[in-house]
Design a protein around this motif. Structure first.
Motif, PDB file in Angstrom:
ATOM      1  N   ALA A 155      16.737  14.798  14.561  1.00  0.00           N
ATOM      2  CA  ALA A 155      16.333  15.127  13.191  1.00  0.00           C
ATOM      3  C   ALA A 155      17.414  14.699  12.208  1.00  0.00           C
ATOM      4  O   ALA A 155      17.128  14.125  11.151  1.00  0.00           O
ATOM      5  N   ALA A 156      18.673  14.920  12.562  1.00  0.00           N
ATOM      6  CA  ALA A 156      19.784  14.555  11.685  1.00  0.00           C
ATOM      7  C   ALA A 156      19.872  13.045  11.486  1.00  0.00           C
ATOM      8  O   ALA A 156      20.472  12.568  10.527  1.00  0.00           O
ATOM      9  N   LEU A 157      19.270  12.283  12.374  1.00  0.00           N
ATOM     10  CA  LEU A 157      19.296  10.824  12.252  1.00  0.00           C
ATOM     11  C   LEU A 157      18.066  10.309  11.517  1.00  0.00           C
ATOM     12  O   LEU A 157      17.862   9.110  11.392  1.00  0.00           O
ATOM     13  N   GLY A 158      17.242  11.209  11.046  1.00  0.00           N
ATOM     14  CA  GLY A 158      16.090  10.796  10.234  1.00  0.00           C
ATOM     15  C   GLY A 158      14.801  10.633  11.019  1.00  0.00           C
ATOM     16  O   GLY A 158      13.807  10.150  10.494  1.00  0.00           O
ATOM     17  N   LEU A 159      14.803  11.056  12.290  1.00  0.00           N
ATOM     18  CA  LEU A 159      13.585  10.906  13.087  1.00  0.00           C
ATOM     19  C   LEU A 159      12.722  12.162  12.980  1.00  0.00           C
ATOM     20  O   LEU A 159      13.219  13.285  13.086  1.00  0.00           O
ATOM     21  N   ARG A 160      11.443  11.957  12.755  1.00  0.00           N
ATOM     22  CA  ARG A 160      10.502  13.074  12.662  1.00  0.00           C
ATOM     23  C   ARG A 160       9.363  12.799  13.624  1.00  0.00           C
ATOM     24  O   ARG A 160       8.555  11.889  13.400  1.00  0.00           O
ATOM     25  N   ILE A 161       9.309  13.552  14.705  1.00  0.00           N
ATOM     26  CA  ILE A 161       8.254  13.354  15.699  1.00  0.00           C
ATOM     27  C   ILE A 161       7.055  14.191  15.282  1.00  0.00           C
ATOM     28  O   ILE A 161       7.135  15.412  15.215  1.00  0.00           O
ATOM     29  N   VAL A 162       5.946  13.510  14.991  1.00  0.00           N
ATOM     30  CA  VAL A 162       4.804  14.211  14.407  1.00  0.00           C
ATOM     31  C   VAL A 162       3.731  14.554  15.437  1.00  0.00           C
ATOM     32  O   VAL A 162       2.858  15.373  15.157  1.00  0.00           O
ATOM     33  N   ALA A 163       3.795  13.940  16.608  1.00  0.00           N
ATOM     34  CA  ALA A 163       2.836  14.299  17.645  1.00  0.00           C
ATOM     35  C   ALA A 163       3.278  13.719  18.983  1.00  0.00           C
ATOM     36  O   ALA A 163       4.062  12.771  19.040  1.00  0.00           O
ATOM     37  N   ALA A 164       2.762  14.321  20.054  1.00  0.00           N
ATOM     38  CA  ALA A 164       2.960  13.767  21.387  1.00  0.00           C
ATOM     39  C   ALA A 164       1.583  13.540  22.000  1.00  0.00           C
ATOM     40  O   ALA A 164       0.611  14.204  21.612  1.00  0.00           O
ATOM     41  N   PHE A 165       1.486  12.582  22.910  1.00  0.00           N
ATOM     42  CA  PHE A 165       0.206  12.304  23.562  1.00  0.00           C
ATOM     43  C   PHE A 165       0.368  12.354  25.062  1.00  0.00           C
ATOM     44  O   PHE A 165       1.425  12.027  25.604  1.00  0.00           O
ATOM     45  N   ASP A 166      -0.716  12.750  25.735  1.00  0.00           N
ATOM     46  CA  ASP A 166      -0.742  12.687  27.195  1.00  0.00           C
ATOM     47  C   ASP A 166      -2.202  12.632  27.605  1.00  0.00           C
ATOM     48  O   ASP A 166      -3.093  12.994  26.831  1.00  0.00           O
ATOM     49  N   ASN A 167      -2.453  12.141  28.822  1.00  0.00           N
ATOM     50  CA  ASN A 167      -3.844  12.122  29.253  1.00  0.00           C
ATOM     51  C   ASN A 167      -4.140  13.187  30.305  1.00  0.00           C
ATOM     52  O   ASN A 167      -5.249  13.257  30.828  1.00  0.00           O
ATOM     53  N   GLU A 168      -3.150  14.029  30.603  1.00  0.00           N
ATOM     54  CA  GLU A 168      -3.392  15.066  31.602  1.00  0.00           C
ATOM     55  C   GLU A 168      -3.890  16.338  30.915  1.00  0.00           C
ATOM     56  O   GLU A 168      -3.225  16.872  30.014  1.00  0.00           O
ATOM     57  N   ALA A 169      -5.039  16.810  31.364  1.00  0.00           N
ATOM     58  CA  ALA A 169      -5.693  17.937  30.697  1.00  0.00           C
ATOM     59  C   ALA A 169      -4.773  19.150  30.584  1.00  0.00           C
ATOM     60  O   ALA A 169      -4.759  19.848  29.565  1.00  0.00           O
ATOM     61  N   SER A 170      -3.968  19.390  31.634  1.00  0.00           N
ATOM     62  CA  SER A 170      -3.130  20.593  31.622  1.00  0.00           C
ATOM     63  C   SER A 170      -2.079  20.557  30.508  1.00  0.00           C
ATOM     64  O   SER A 170      -1.575  21.589  30.080  1.00  0.00           O
ATOM     65  N   ARG A 171      -1.750  19.357  30.061  1.00  0.00           N
ATOM     66  CA  ARG A 171      -0.698  19.273  29.035  1.00  0.00           C
ATOM     67  C   ARG A 171      -1.250  19.266  27.620  1.00  0.00           C
ATOM     68  O   ARG A 171      -0.562  19.647  26.676  1.00  0.00           O
ATOM     69  N   ILE A 172      -2.509  18.833  27.478  1.00  0.00           N
ATOM     70  CA  ILE A 172      -3.086  18.713  26.143  1.00  0.00           C
ATOM     71  C   ILE A 172      -3.204  20.075  25.484  1.00  0.00           C
ATOM     72  O   ILE A 172      -3.646  21.047  26.112  1.00  0.00           O
ATOM     73  N   GLY A 173      -2.786  20.163  24.232  1.00  0.00           N
ATOM     74  CA  GLY A 173      -2.833  21.418  23.501  1.00  0.00           C
ATOM     75  C   GLY A 173      -1.529  22.191  23.574  1.00  0.00           C
ATOM     76  O   GLY A 173      -1.277  23.071  22.763  1.00  0.00           O
ATOM     77  N   GLN A 174      -0.707  21.860  24.551  1.00  0.00           N
ATOM     78  CA  GLN A 174       0.584  22.551  24.658  1.00  0.00           C
ATOM     79  C   GLN A 174       1.488  22.201  23.479  1.00  0.00           C
ATOM     80  O   GLN A 174       1.278  21.210  22.787  1.00  0.00           O
ATOM     81  N   GLN A 175       2.487  23.028  23.302  1.00  0.00           N
ATOM     82  CA  GLN A 175       3.412  22.853  22.198  1.00  0.00           C
ATOM     83  C   GLN A 175       4.810  22.599  22.766  1.00  0.00           C
ATOM     84  O   GLN A 175       5.269  23.307  23.656  1.00  0.00           O
ATOM     85  N   ILE A 176       5.477  21.555  22.276  1.00  0.00           N
ATOM     86  CA  ILE A 176       6.863  21.279  22.669  1.00  0.00           C
ATOM     87  C   ILE A 176       7.700  21.425  21.414  1.00  0.00           C
ATOM     88  O   ILE A 176       7.763  20.524  20.589  1.00  0.00           O
ATOM     89  N   GLY A 177       8.362  22.563  21.287  1.00  0.00           N
ATOM     90  CA  GLY A 177       9.027  22.831  20.006  1.00  0.00           C
ATOM     91  C   GLY A 177       7.967  22.870  18.922  1.00  0.00           C
ATOM     92  O   GLY A 177       7.008  23.637  19.005  1.00  0.00           O
ATOM     93  N   ASP A 178       8.104  22.031  17.920  1.00  0.00           N
ATOM     94  CA  ASP A 178       7.124  21.985  16.825  1.00  0.00           C
ATOM     95  C   ASP A 178       6.001  20.997  17.103  1.00  0.00           C
ATOM     96  O   ASP A 178       5.071  20.879  16.299  1.00  0.00           O
TER      97      ASP A 178
END
Lengths: 217, 217
Positions: free
Chosen positions: B106-129
DNA sequence: TAGATTGTTAATCGATTAACAATC
DNA sequence: TAGATTGTTAATCGATTAACAATC
């Protein structure tokens, strides 16, 4: 006593991509590959491919190319993939955890024998096959197990102290993910893997090309 | 329309380490720093430090050195740390998760706005924000959010397809952690961050130095 | 043999290091 | 001013690319 094979640093950095291409070709049951085809697969100039290979091996056959099997064997030997390298990870945070369970590493000859952390909640936990041990035992455990490589994934301010403890335990190489220059004896090999470098390089190019676009208007 | 500032690639790779040294000095309330002192802190030759800086800035004062504040500002501007870069992470495995929650980014100016995966168990989960979204939505969501940077942490065989989808959505740069050469249009910037390169380089040096030791006997 | 591709030398290119007059 | 350190030129070093005779 063998030859004192010296491989140029840029060459050494290209070898893994050759290796990966060769493994892919082998899966397709190919026998030989030319430098021209490796150029297509890896992006490195065919002249450079030949020059790189000739630093450690002159086994190519004019008219046919390089035997994929032979070349794979030579590279595996050269890159130390045959005999396993024992390593410990210090810092069992997200990145340390990711490295402990990185699927491809075992195939490259890396064997992570322990992880360390100083946070009580993490000590004793298991990451895949790897147990998290109290960081105060770094030096003694590294010495006892004869570990050769230390992987550092702690925050920058702690990294130098960890490096000192790993070296005291007898490691001969450090893989440093902390964004700081480590001070170490001459005979210790250090590889810095600072992710900020990659990110800021991209960020620079993005800002630049944006300015170029707006300048064109 | 400004100058067409061109920065040599090796120089660009050194800038982050200068920046980190400068931030450390600023914390100690220092005002000026000489190229000689930066050599000590970063390991780069003082001649090289001056030459690097002069590619984009000639604000050093003979006799005193460089103003730390000014130099930090110039570097932040040059490396695009002021305006945030929006990015998505594709592949919410261990490495992807680690990158999503990497504290320093974040201090370097990077803002991750979403993550993607195709595994059902991971979809919808939250990693930090960051929320994990179904990978079939890559192109549409990237386009809608105007994301500039795609971070690829999927297995090698899937990487090219993911790159294509990200590019279709409009990203202009890719940060590729998969050990494979991506084929992309000329105007897309790619940075490969293949951890195997670092590991095998170290492994090579370890094997070599071992042979030297046994050869000495 | 004819065709293809190597290994290697020569030419080019770029990056690092050394040196020093200019200047704060 | 005297001392220190820059910006920049010149010298060195090393890496990449081009070319081609040797050879499978």
């Amino acid at each position: 006593m063998g030859e004192p094979i010296k491989i140029a640093k840029p060459t050494l950095e290209r070898l893994p991509s050759y290796y990966q291409a060769l493994v892919r070709l082998k899966k397709e049951d190919r026998q030989y590959v030319s430098s021209r085809e490796l150029e297509e697969l890896t992006g490195w100039d065919s002249s450079q491919v030949r020059k790189d290979f000739n630093q450690f091996w002159s086994g190519g056959r004019p008219g046919r190319g390089y035997s994929i099997d032979e070349l794979i064997r030579v590279l595996e030997d050269l890159l130390g993939m045959k005999r396993p390298t024992d390593a410990v990870v210090v810092g069992a945070g997200r990145l340390g955890t990711a490295l402990c369970s990185y699927p491809g590493f075992a195939a490259l000859g890396l064997r992570i024998v322990a992880a360390f952390d100083n946070e009580a909640s993490r000590i004793g936990q298991q990451i895949g096959d790897v147990v998290v041990v109290d960081a105060c035992k770094i030096t003694s455990l590294v010495r006892r197990l004869g570990v050769q490589l230390g992987i550092i994934t702690v925050p920058a301010p702690a990294a130098q102290g960890i490096a000192d403890q790993l070296i005291a335990g007898g490691v001969r190489a450090l893989w440093n993910f902390a964004p700081i220059k480590l001070v170490v004896p001459d005979d210790i090999i250090v590889r810095n893997e600072d992710l900020a470098v990659g990110l800021l390089t991209l960020s620079h190019h993005l800002t630049r090309s944006e300015q170029e676009i707006s300048a064109q208007k």
